[in-house]
Design an enzyme around this catalytic site. Structure first.
Site, PDB file in Angstrom:
ATOM      1  N   ILE A   1      -2.685   5.144 -12.849  1.00  0.00           N
ATOM      2  CA  ILE A   1      -1.864   4.161 -11.988  1.00  0.00           C
ATOM      3  C   ILE A   1      -2.236   2.942 -11.126  1.00  0.00           C
ATOM      4  O   ILE A   1      -3.407   2.950 -10.431  1.00  0.00           O
ATOM      5  CB  ILE A   1      -1.448   4.916 -10.641  1.00  0.00           C
ATOM      6  CG1 ILE A   1      -0.608   6.246 -10.828  1.00  0.00           C
ATOM      7  CG2 ILE A   1      -0.263   4.289  -8.959  1.00  0.00           C
ATOM      8  CD1 ILE A   1      -0.709   7.199  -9.877  1.00  0.00           C
TER       9      ILE A   1
ATOM     10  N   ASP B   1      -9.373  -5.209 -10.602  1.00  0.00           N
ATOM     11  CA  ASP B   1      -8.416  -6.375  -9.503  1.00  0.00           C
ATOM     12  C   ASP B   1      -7.795  -6.848 -11.009  1.00  0.00           C
ATOM     13  O   ASP B   1      -8.189  -7.777 -11.936  1.00  0.00           O
ATOM     14  CB  ASP B   1      -9.588  -7.493  -8.522  1.00  0.00           C
ATOM     15  CG  ASP B   1      -8.807  -8.497  -8.790  1.00  0.00           C
ATOM     16  OD1 ASP B   1      -7.238  -8.343  -8.925  1.00  0.00           O
ATOM     17  OD2 ASP B   1      -8.920  -9.793  -7.926  1.00  0.00           O
TER      18      ASP B   1
ATOM     19  N   ASN C   1       1.484  -0.672 -10.695  1.00  0.00           N
ATOM     20  CA  ASN C   1       2.218  -1.159  -9.168  1.00  0.00           C
ATOM     21  C   ASN C   1       1.863  -1.870  -8.724  1.00  0.00           C
ATOM     22  O   ASN C   1       2.457  -2.557  -7.423  1.00  0.00           O
ATOM     23  CB  ASN C   1       2.134   0.519  -9.193  1.00  0.00           C
ATOM     24  CG  ASN C   1       2.311   0.068  -6.816  1.00  0.00           C
ATOM     25  OD1 ASN C   1       3.580   0.414  -6.720  1.00  0.00           O
ATOM     26  ND2 ASN C   1       0.841   0.733  -6.573  1.00  0.00           N
TER      27      ASN C   1
ATOM     28  N   TYR D   1       7.595 -15.091  -4.948  1.00  0.00           N
ATOM     29  CA  TYR D   1       7.769 -13.968  -5.288  1.00  0.00           C
ATOM     30  C   TYR D   1       9.340 -13.296  -6.568  1.00  0.00           C
ATOM     31  O   TYR D   1       8.755 -12.466  -7.066  1.00  0.00           O
ATOM     32  CB  TYR D   1       8.071 -13.308  -3.833  1.00  0.00           C
ATOM     33  CG  TYR D   1       7.653 -11.863  -4.300  1.00  0.00           C
ATOM     34  CD1 TYR D   1       6.356 -11.050  -4.456  1.00  0.00           C
ATOM     35  CD2 TYR D   1       8.992 -10.977  -3.891  1.00  0.00           C
ATOM     36  CE1 TYR D   1       6.869  -9.346  -5.283  1.00  0.00           C
ATOM     37  CE2 TYR D   1       9.178  -9.581  -4.327  1.00  0.00           C
ATOM     38  CZ  TYR D   1       8.111  -8.904  -4.115  1.00  0.00           C
ATOM     39  OH  TYR D   1       8.084  -7.110  -5.177  1.00  0.00           O
TER      40      TYR D   1
ATOM     41  N   LYS E   1       9.322 -11.548  -9.910  1.00  0.00           N
ATOM     42  CA  LYS E   1       9.867  -9.867 -10.662  1.00  0.00           C
ATOM     43  C   LYS E   1      11.053 -10.139 -11.375  1.00  0.00           C
ATOM     44  O   LYS E   1      10.917  -9.529 -12.576  1.00  0.00           O
ATOM     45  CB  LYS E   1      10.307  -9.348  -9.246  1.00  0.00           C
ATOM     46  CG  LYS E   1       9.102  -9.075  -7.928  1.00  0.00           C
ATOM     47  CD  LYS E   1       8.057  -7.943  -9.364  1.00  0.00           C
ATOM     48  CE  LYS E   1       7.537  -7.364  -7.481  1.00  0.00           C
ATOM     49  NZ  LYS E   1       6.574  -5.846  -8.647  1.00  0.00           N
TER      50      LYS E   1
ATOM     51  N   VAL F   1      11.299  -1.302   1.295  1.00  0.00           N
ATOM     52  CA  VAL F   1      10.343  -0.169   1.258  1.00  0.00           C
ATOM     53  C   VAL F   1       9.334  -0.574   2.754  1.00  0.00           C
ATOM     54  O   VAL F   1       8.910  -2.268   2.191  1.00  0.00           O
ATOM     55  CB  VAL F   1       9.503   0.294   0.068  1.00  0.00           C
ATOM     56  CG1 VAL F   1       8.732   1.334   0.209  1.00  0.00           C
ATOM     57  CG2 VAL F   1      10.657   0.201  -1.286  1.00  0.00           C
TER      58      VAL F   1
END
Length: 272
Positions: A16, A74, A101, A171, A175, A204
């Site tokens: 993860i 990183d 993630n 952003y 995505k 979220v």
């Protein structure tokens, strides 16, 4: 989670990224709670001290059946990603599930006022970092089953990748790139048994807005005024659900909203 999901996840090694907080942190706990008897977790983030605390908390909660390896990484630094697999202990190298993630948003500026530094960090983390991690781990998955391959690649997208909005152009573009890469990868790997999964959350509540507003908590809190956003635990549950499906079932593309949200920009806010 059901016993069937637990059995399917037992013995697997899960990686993860961005695991020090938010969705990544919750996902680590959700995997551990779901398969507490025989599981390996590799948790990566820039803040390795937080990863060590998460590892200790997981062991305290579920015991020694879950082995946790915290690794400082990183993903925006290609050299670090390139060296990542080679530095893993041998017993952690056979990665079954990659959860891409790590991601962030910086600023709400509109063109032509968007800072170059913000553009670079968003693309380097959200796009290049995700692709580099995938390319680092994919050869491990492809070697299984005499070249037929096996494993799960789970990419965290966003409603922003489907529906651009004012003040989020960079952003949203990152995505959208994640969505295109994910869909291309799924088609490229169709002759294998590797599942390629994208989960696109709506609103979220995490550190996301604090980072977007450069640490201004008042502005970040205003984003969630009058609404009940999703929590990191909500998304973590879905990630583990997707990874725990039977081998022939692929949750290819999943969009999840909180009850008050209908799109990237349409929300119902209660009076505060």
């Amino acid at each position: 989670m059901s016993l069937a999901i637990s059995k399917r996840l037992e013995g697997k090694t899960i990686l993860i990224t961005g695991a020090s907080s938010g969705i990544g942190r919750s996902t680590a706990f959700e995997f551990a709670r779901t398969a507490p008897k025989n599981l390996k977790l590799i948790l990566t983030a820039r803040r390795v001290d937080k990863l060590h605390q998460i590892a200790a908390d997981i062991q305290k909660e579920v015991g020694d059946g879950v082995q946790v390896l915290p690794v400082q990484l990183d993903v925006s630094k290609p050299d670090e990603v390139r060296e990542f697999v080679g530095k893993l202990p041998e017993e952690f190298k056979d990665i079954d599930v990659l959860v891409n993630n790590a991601g962030l948003s910086r600023g709400v500026a509109r063109a032509p006022e968007i800072a170059e530094e913000d553009m670079n960090i968003m693309f380097d983390t959200n796009v290049t970092g995700l692709i580099n991690m995938t390319q680092a781990i994919l050869p491990i998955m492809l070697r299984r089953n005499n070249g037929e391959g096996a494993g799960d690649i789970i990419n965290l997208g966003s409603i922003a990748g489907r529906e651009p909005y004012v003040g989020g152009s960079i952003y949203c573009a990152t995505k959208a790139a994640v969505k295109s890469f994910t869909e291309s990868l799924r088609k490229e790997l169709i002759s294998t048994r590797i599942r390629v999964i994208e989960i696109d959350p709506g609103q979220v509540e995490t550190e996301f807005s604090i980072v977007r507003y450069y640490g201004d908590k008042n502005k970040a809190d205003a984003v969630y005024a009058g609404v009940t956003p999703l929590t990191p635990d909500d998304i973590a549950e879905i990630i583990v659900f997707a990874a725990g499906r039977k081998e022939n079932v692929v949750i290819a593309d999943l969009l999840v909203f909180p009850n008050h949200q209908a799109s990237a920009t349409i929300m119902h806010r209660r009076p505060t």
